[in-house]
Design a protein around this motif. Structure first.
Motif, PDB file in Angstrom:
ATOM      1  N   ILE A  91       0.883  -1.167   0.000  1.00 22.76           N
ATOM      2  CA  ILE A  91       0.000   0.000   0.000  1.00 22.76           C
ATOM      3  C   ILE A  91       0.916   1.211   0.000  1.00 22.76           C
ATOM      4  CG2 ILE A  91      -1.819   1.252   1.210  1.00 22.76           C
ATOM      5  CD1 ILE A  91      -2.589  -1.426   2.541  1.00 22.76           C
ATOM      6  N   TYR A 113      -3.801   3.172  -4.682  1.00 25.65           N
ATOM      7  CA  TYR A 113      -4.887   2.404  -4.081  1.00 25.65           C
ATOM      8  C   TYR A 113      -6.103   3.306  -3.981  1.00 25.65           C
ATOM      9  CZ  TYR A 113      -4.006   4.819   0.347  1.00 25.65           C
ATOM     10  OH  TYR A 113      -3.860   5.783   1.315  1.00 25.65           O
ATOM     11  N   ILE A 167      -9.939  -2.758   0.238  1.00 22.75           N
ATOM     12  CA  ILE A 167      -9.112  -1.846  -0.533  1.00 22.75           C
ATOM     13  C   ILE A 167      -9.195  -2.260  -1.993  1.00 22.75           C
ATOM     14  CG2 ILE A 167      -6.995  -3.225  -0.244  1.00 22.75           C
ATOM     15  CD1 ILE A 167      -5.474  -0.509   0.028  1.00 22.75           C
ATOM     16  N   THR A 168      -9.095  -1.297  -2.879  1.00 16.33           N
ATOM     17  CA  THR A 168      -9.032  -1.602  -4.309  1.00 16.33           C
ATOM     18  C   THR A 168      -7.627  -1.282  -4.781  1.00 16.33           C
ATOM     19  OG1 THR A 168     -11.378  -1.143  -4.634  1.00 16.33           O
ATOM     20  CG2 THR A 168      -9.974  -1.094  -6.593  1.00 16.33           C
ATOM     21  N   LEU A 169      -6.977  -2.290  -5.366  1.00 12.45           N
ATOM     22  CA  LEU A 169      -5.621  -2.153  -5.875  1.00 12.45           C
ATOM     23  C   LEU A 169      -5.629  -2.344  -7.380  1.00 12.45           C
ATOM     24  CD1 LEU A 169      -3.704  -4.308  -3.235  1.00 12.45           C
ATOM     25  CD2 LEU A 169      -4.043  -1.831  -3.248  1.00 12.45           C
ATOM     26  N   ALA A 227      -0.179   0.673  -5.005  1.00 14.84           N
ATOM     27  CA  ALA A 227       0.020  -0.593  -4.312  1.00 14.84           C
ATOM     28  C   ALA A 227       0.452  -1.608  -5.343  1.00 14.84           C
ATOM     29  CB  ALA A 227      -1.266  -1.044  -3.627  1.00 14.84           C
TER      30      ALA A 227
END
Length: 145
Positions: free
Chosen positions: A56, A60, A72-74, A135
């Motif tokens: 992270i 992100y 979380i969106t990566l 990320a």
């Protein structure tokens, strides 16, 4: 004790969700992809059976911190992927910028689920104007003894 250390992870991520990552802070989070409450795309669990490490840092979105875990969106190859990681699935949580790290033993290692490594963490202050962070998935094998 592991509950207190996982609570610290929650507190740190809550601060990051509210204020962003300050300065050079970034996190390596290794987690058990087979944990029953982990939510990741099938292709990611196929590619990373057993464990996965995310970073992270710069890219992100949607960091949402809850009592049991975080979402979380990566971006993987410019493709956004939502993840949900329960705190109980975390194996390591490291901020190399301040030499802070926690490692949780698993029952597979015939040890209690307790943190076995930690180092002090400097207080984090959010930089102004930063919202979107990077990320990436990395291997930490080179850092293992």
């Amino acid at each position: 004790m592991h509950k207190a250390m996982r609570s610290l992870i929650q507190e740190v991520l809550t601060d990051v969700a509210a204020k962003g990552l300050p300065g050079n802070h970034h996190f390596f989070v290794t987690f058990d992809t087979m944990h029953p409450d982990v939510e990741i795309a099938d292709w990611l669990s196929d590619r990373y059976p057993g464990e996965m490490t995310i970073v992270i840092q710069h890219q992100y979105e949607g960091l949402d911190v809850g009592n049991q875990g975080f979402a979380i969106t990566l971006s993987f190859g410019d493709q956004p992927e939502p993840l949900y990681i329960p705190y109980d699935a975390i194996k390591t949580f490291v901020d190399p910028s301040v030499e802070f790290g926690l490692r949780f033993e698993t029952q597979d290692d015939d040890a209690e689920d307790a943190p076995v490594e930690e180092a002090p963490m400097e207080e984090m202050a959010a930089p102004e104007g930063e919202n979107r962070q990077d990320a990436e998935v990395v291997s930490l094998d080179q850092f293992r003894k």
